[in-house]
Scaffold this motif. Structure first.
Motif, PDB file in Angstrom:
ATOM      1  N   ARG A  18       0.831  -1.194  -0.135  1.00 57.83           N
ATOM      2  CA  ARG A  18       0.065  -0.267  -0.099  1.00 57.83           C
ATOM      3  C   ARG A  18       0.706   1.323   0.016  1.00 57.83           C
ATOM      4  O   ARG A  18       0.565   2.216  -0.768  1.00 57.83           O
ATOM      5  N   ARG A  19       1.988   0.956   0.787  1.00 60.02           N
ATOM      6  CA  ARG A  19       2.763   2.337   0.984  1.00 60.02           C
ATOM      7  C   ARG A  19       3.318   2.935  -0.297  1.00 60.02           C
ATOM      8  O   ARG A  19       3.438   3.930  -0.617  1.00 60.02           O
ATOM      9  N   VAL A  20       3.792   1.544  -1.138  1.00 58.29           N
ATOM     10  CA  VAL A  20       4.364   2.085  -2.342  1.00 58.29           C
ATOM     11  C   VAL A  20       3.397   2.391  -3.307  1.00 58.29           C
ATOM     12  O   VAL A  20       3.844   3.302  -4.065  1.00 58.29           O
ATOM     13  N   MET A  21       2.396   1.921  -3.229  1.00 57.65           N
ATOM     14  CA  MET A  21       1.202   2.499  -4.353  1.00 57.65           C
ATOM     15  C   MET A  21       0.933   3.919  -3.995  1.00 57.65           C
ATOM     16  O   MET A  21       0.565   4.398  -4.912  1.00 57.65           O
ATOM     17  N   ASP A  22       1.046   4.171  -2.469  1.00 58.66           N
ATOM     18  CA  ASP A  22       0.709   5.620  -2.486  1.00 58.66           C
ATOM     19  C   ASP A  22       1.891   6.700  -2.645  1.00 58.66           C
ATOM     20  O   ASP A  22       1.723   7.855  -2.173  1.00 58.66           O
ATOM     21  N   SER A  23       3.023   5.971  -2.757  1.00 61.93           N
ATOM     22  CA  SER A  23       4.280   6.868  -2.869  1.00 61.93           C
ATOM     23  C   SER A  23       4.527   7.447  -3.975  1.00 61.93           C
ATOM     24  O   SER A  23       4.149   7.192  -5.162  1.00 61.93           O
ATOM     25  N   ASP A  24       5.129   8.844  -4.077  1.00 60.62           N
ATOM     26  CA  ASP A  24       5.381   9.514  -5.301  1.00 60.62           C
ATOM     27  C   ASP A  24       6.813   9.188  -5.604  1.00 60.62           C
ATOM     28  O   ASP A  24       7.148   9.706  -6.866  1.00 60.62           O
ATOM     29  N   HIS A  25       7.490   8.201  -4.837  1.00 58.10           N
ATOM     30  CA  HIS A  25       8.878   8.197  -5.299  1.00 58.10           C
ATOM     31  C   HIS A  25       9.204   6.797  -5.488  1.00 58.10           C
ATOM     32  O   HIS A  25      10.351   6.474  -5.782  1.00 58.10           O
ATOM     33  N   MET A  26       8.166   5.856  -5.547  1.00 60.98           N
ATOM     34  CA  MET A  26       8.709   4.573  -5.966  1.00 60.98           C
ATOM     35  C   MET A  26       7.351   4.013  -6.715  1.00 60.98           C
ATOM     36  O   MET A  26       6.309   4.265  -6.550  1.00 60.98           O
ATOM     37  N   VAL A  27       7.576   3.028  -7.866  1.00 63.26           N
ATOM     38  CA  VAL A  27       6.632   2.315  -8.328  1.00 63.26           C
ATOM     39  C   VAL A  27       6.712   0.819  -8.060  1.00 63.26           C
ATOM     40  O   VAL A  27       7.896   0.349  -8.250  1.00 63.26           O
ATOM     41  N   LEU A  28       5.747   0.018  -7.544  1.00 64.88           N
ATOM     42  CA  LEU A  28       5.874  -1.307  -7.291  1.00 64.88           C
ATOM     43  C   LEU A  28       5.169  -2.245  -8.586  1.00 64.88           C
ATOM     44  O   LEU A  28       4.080  -2.049  -8.990  1.00 64.88           O
ATOM     45  N   LYS A  29       6.377  -2.948  -9.270  1.00 63.46           N
ATOM     46  CA  LYS A  29       5.963  -3.367 -10.391  1.00 63.46           C
ATOM     47  C   LYS A  29       5.250  -5.022 -10.225  1.00 63.46           C
ATOM     48  O   LYS A  29       4.371  -5.507 -10.835  1.00 63.46           O
ATOM     49  N   GLY A  30       5.813  -5.449  -8.963  1.00 63.48           N
ATOM     50  CA  GLY A  30       5.451  -6.742  -8.705  1.00 63.48           C
ATOM     51  C   GLY A  30       6.341  -7.579  -7.577  1.00 63.48           C
ATOM     52  O   GLY A  30       7.038  -6.817  -6.889  1.00 63.48           O
ATOM     53  N   PHE A  31       6.582  -8.676  -8.038  1.00 64.25           N
ATOM     54  CA  PHE A  31       7.166  -9.733  -6.651  1.00 64.25           C
ATOM     55  C   PHE A  31       8.137 -10.517  -7.616  1.00 64.25           C
ATOM     56  O   PHE A  31       8.303 -10.895  -8.809  1.00 64.25           O
ATOM     57  N   HIS A  32       9.290 -11.192  -6.659  1.00 70.06           N
ATOM     58  CA  HIS A  32      10.443 -11.754  -7.205  1.00 70.06           C
ATOM     59  C   HIS A  32      10.555 -13.044  -6.235  1.00 70.06           C
ATOM     60  O   HIS A  32      10.295 -12.745  -4.936  1.00 70.06           O
ATOM     61  N   PHE A  33      10.963 -14.258  -6.410  1.00 71.14           N
ATOM     62  CA  PHE A  33      11.421 -15.204  -5.455  1.00 71.14           C
ATOM     63  C   PHE A  33      12.570 -15.747  -6.326  1.00 71.14           C
ATOM     64  O   PHE A  33      12.742 -15.822  -7.721  1.00 71.14           O
ATOM     65  N   HIS A  34      13.752 -16.294  -5.416  1.00 66.64           N
ATOM     66  CA  HIS A  34      14.645 -17.057  -6.018  1.00 66.64           C
ATOM     67  C   HIS A  34      15.007 -18.223  -4.924  1.00 66.64           C
ATOM     68  O   HIS A  34      15.094 -17.981  -3.772  1.00 66.64           O
ATOM     69  N   VAL A  35      14.388 -19.532  -5.549  1.00 65.30           N
ATOM     70  CA  VAL A  35      14.134 -20.368  -4.193  1.00 65.30           C
ATOM     71  C   VAL A  35      15.792 -21.276  -3.881  1.00 65.30           C
ATOM     72  O   VAL A  35      15.831 -21.931  -3.059  1.00 65.30           O
ATOM     73  N   GLY A  36      16.511 -21.221  -5.240  1.00 63.22           N
ATOM     74  CA  GLY A  36      17.804 -21.963  -4.764  1.00 63.22           C
ATOM     75  C   GLY A  36      18.610 -22.089  -5.991  1.00 63.22           C
ATOM     76  O   GLY A  36      18.024 -21.576  -7.055  1.00 63.22           O
ATOM     77  N   SER A  37      19.864 -22.667  -6.006  1.00 66.04           N
ATOM     78  CA  SER A  37      20.481 -22.821  -7.115  1.00 66.04           C
ATOM     79  C   SER A  37      20.926 -24.068  -7.397  1.00 66.04           C
ATOM     80  O   SER A  37      21.158 -25.057  -6.562  1.00 66.04           O
TER      81      SER A  37
END
Ligand code: LLP
Length: 432
Positions: free
Chosen positions: A184-203
Motif C-alpha cells: 500500500r505504502r509504495v502504491m501511495d508513494s510519489d517516489h516509488m512504483v511497485l511492479k510486482g514480486f520476485h522469488f529465487h528458491v535456490g541454485s
C-alpha cells in the motif's frame, strides 16, 4: 570436439596451444556456447511465451566482455552489488534492462543504481524500503521496484545455496502481517512504483518442484492482494536456479524442462485467482555459462602413496575454483594433450593451497602415462569460479580467454605479483 592430433579442442581452439600461449591456470570461455544458450532462451521461453523477459545472473560470471555478449543477445542483467552495476555501466550495457538484487544494499549502491538508471530494484526488507524511498526522494527519481518474497519452500540443493525457506536471509516472509501495508505504502508513494514480486528458491536445482510450490504460494498471495487492496501484479520474477550436470553421464537439461511446467502453473493459478497473467521473468546464471567454461591446469608433482592413492598436483585449485570445498561440487576432466590414450589410472587431483581440503577432483580416471607438464582440462567450470576466485596463499588470479570458432582473445589478464600488492601501503614507522 577432438582433433586428430589428439589434443582437446574447445570452440575450435586447441587447448594445449591455449595453455602454451596464455599460461595456466587458465579460464577458457566459449562465446559460441554462451550464444547457443541465449538462443535457446529466446526460442524456448521468450518467443514461446509472449510478455516474458530473461536476465542473465551476472554473479555467475561477469566481465566487460560478458556484459557485451549478453547485451548483444538482447537479454537483461541481474546485478547484486555496486561492482556489478559499475561493470555493466562501463560495458555500455542498457541499464534499463538490469535488475538490482541483494539483501543489504548500501545507500551508495542505491544512489549508483538510481543514477545509472537500473531498471528494477528488488527490495529485500522493510528497512531497505525506507532507504530506497529516502534515496529516491533525495535525488528526485521514481525507481520501479519488485519485492523479494521468501515463499517458504525448501529447495533440493546444498543448504548454502537454498534461499526460498521462510527463515532465509533474503526477502519478505509472507507470514509478515505488515507486508500488505508495505505494498500500500509504495502504491501511495510519489517516489516509488511497485511492479510486482520476485522469488529465487535456490541454485543448481535438478527439478522445478520448488519453483512450482513457490508459484502456488505467490500467485495465491497476488490474488489476495488484488482482492484486498486492488494491487495489480504486473511482473512475477521467478529467479534462476536451473541446474547443470555434475557428472559426464548426467545429460544436460534443456531450459524448457524447467520452464514449461512453471509457465503452465502460473497461467492456471492466475486463472484460479481471477487475476491477469503477469509478465514472467527468469534469471538463469549457471545454466547460461557453466558448460561454456573450462579451466586448463598444468600437471606438476605426482605423488604415489603405495597401496593407497595417487595425488596429482595442479597449478591452481581452491583459489580459482572454491566450489568443491564450499558445496561438495564434483567436476570431471581430461588430459588435453593425451586425448587418444585410455583413462585407466585412478588419481585424486589436488590444488596447491596449504589446505588438505584443497581437492579439485577425487578418484578420477586419467591415462597411465600422466606426468609433469601435461595439460588437464576441467569441464563445466564457467559459473561461479572466476567470480568466486581468491588470492589465498597469494596466488595470482588466472587469465580469462574467450574462444570463438578457432579464435582466442584474452579478456582478463592474469594477475601479476605487483597486482597482488596494489593498494598496499607500509606505515611510515615501519618503512626504514
Ligand atoms: N537470481 C537471484 C536473485 C540469485 O540470487 C541467483 C543466484 C540467481 C538468480 C542465479 O542462480 P543460478 O541460475 O546461477 O543458479 N556460488 C554458488 C551459487 C550461488 C547462487 C546465488 N544466487 C555456487 O557456486 O553454486
Amino acid at each position: 570436439m577432438f582433433a586428430e592430433e589428439k589434443h582437446f579442442v574447445f570452440d575450435g581452439c586447441d587447448t594445449v596451444e591455449l595453455a602454451d600461449t596464455f599460461g595456466t591456470p587458465l579460464y577458457v570461455v566459449s562465446e559460441t556456447a554462451i550464444r547457443e544458450r541465449c538462443c535457446e532462451i529466446k526460442r524456448d521461453f521468450l518467443d514461446k511465451y509472449p510478455g516474458t523477459r530473461a536476465v542473465y545472473a551476472s554473479k555467475a560470471f561477469l566481465t566487460l566482455t560478458m556484459a557485451r555478449i549478453i547485451a548483444s543477445e538482447g537479454l537483461g542483467l541481474d546485478v547484486v552489488s555496486g561492482g556489478e552495476i559499475y561493470t555493466a555501466y562501463k560495458a555500455g550495457f542498457p541499464m534499463e534492462k538490469t535488475i538490482f538484487h541483494g539483501n543489504n544494499k548500501t545507500q551508495e549502491e542505491l544512489v549508483l543504481a538510481m543514477q545509472t538508471g537500473v531498471g528494477r530494484i528488488v527490495v529485500d526488507s522493510e528497512s531497505e524500503l525506507e532507504l530506497v524511498e529516502k534515496t529516491a526522494r533525495t535525488i528526485d527519481v521514481r525507481p520501479a521496484l519488485l519485492f523479494r518474497i521468501a515463499p517458504g519452500v525448501d529447495a533440493e540443493t546444498h543448504q548454502y545455496i537454498a534461499t526460498g525457506h521462510s527463515t532465509s536471509k533474503f526477502g519478505f516472509s509472507l507470514n509478515d502481517s505488515s507486508l500488505e501495508q508495505l505494498v500500500r505504502r509504495v502504491m501511495d508513494s510519489d517516489h516509488m512504483v511497485l511492479k510486482g514480486f520476485h522469488f529465487h528458491v535456490g541454485s543448481q536445482l535438478q527439478s522445478n518442484r520448488s519453483h512450482l510450490l513457490a508459484v502456488d504460494v505467490l500467485v495465491h498471495w497476488m490474488g489476495a492482494l488484488s482482492r484486498n487492496i486492488g494491487f495489480v501484479t504486473e511482473e512475477l520474477n521467478i529467479g534462476g536456479g536451473f541446474g547443470v550436470p555434475q557428472q559426464p553421464d548426467e545429460g544436460r537439461k534443456p531450459l524448457a524442462y524447467f520452464t514449461d511446467s512453471i509457465m503452465t502453473r502460473i497461467r492456471e493459478e492466475s486463472e484460479k485467482e481471477g487475476i491477469s497473467l503477469p509478465s514472467v521473468l527468469i534469471e538463469p546464471g549457471r545454466w547460461v555459462v557453466s558448460e561454456a567454461g573450462i579451466t586448463l591446469y598444468r600437471v606438476g608433482s605426482i605423488k604415489e602413496i603405495p597401496g593407497a592413492m595417487t595425488y596429482v598436483g595442479i597449478d591452481g585449485g581452491m583459489t580459482d575454483n572454491p566450489r568443491p570445498e564450499l558445496y561438495g561440487a564434483q567436476y570431471w576432466g581430461v588430459l588435453a594433450n593425451k586425448m587418444g590414450e585410455p583413462a585407466v589410472k585412478q588419481v585424486t587431483v589436488v590444488g596447491k593451497c596449504c589446505e588438505s581440503g584443497d581437492v579439485l577432483m577425487r578418484d578420477v580416471m586419467v591415462p597411465d602415462s600422466i606426468r609433469r607438464g601435461d595439460v588437464l582440462a576441467v569441464f563445466n567450470t564457467g559459473a561461479y569460479t572466476f567470480s568466486m576466485a581468491s588470492n589465498y596463499n597469494r596466488l595470482p588470479r588466472p587469465a580469462v580467454v574467450l574462444v570463438h570458432e578457432g579464435e582466442a582473445h584474452a579478456i582478463v589478464k592474469r594477475q601479476s605479483y605487483d597486482d597482488l600488492l596494489r593498494g598496499e601501503e607500509i606505515p611510515e614507522h615501519l618503512r626504514s
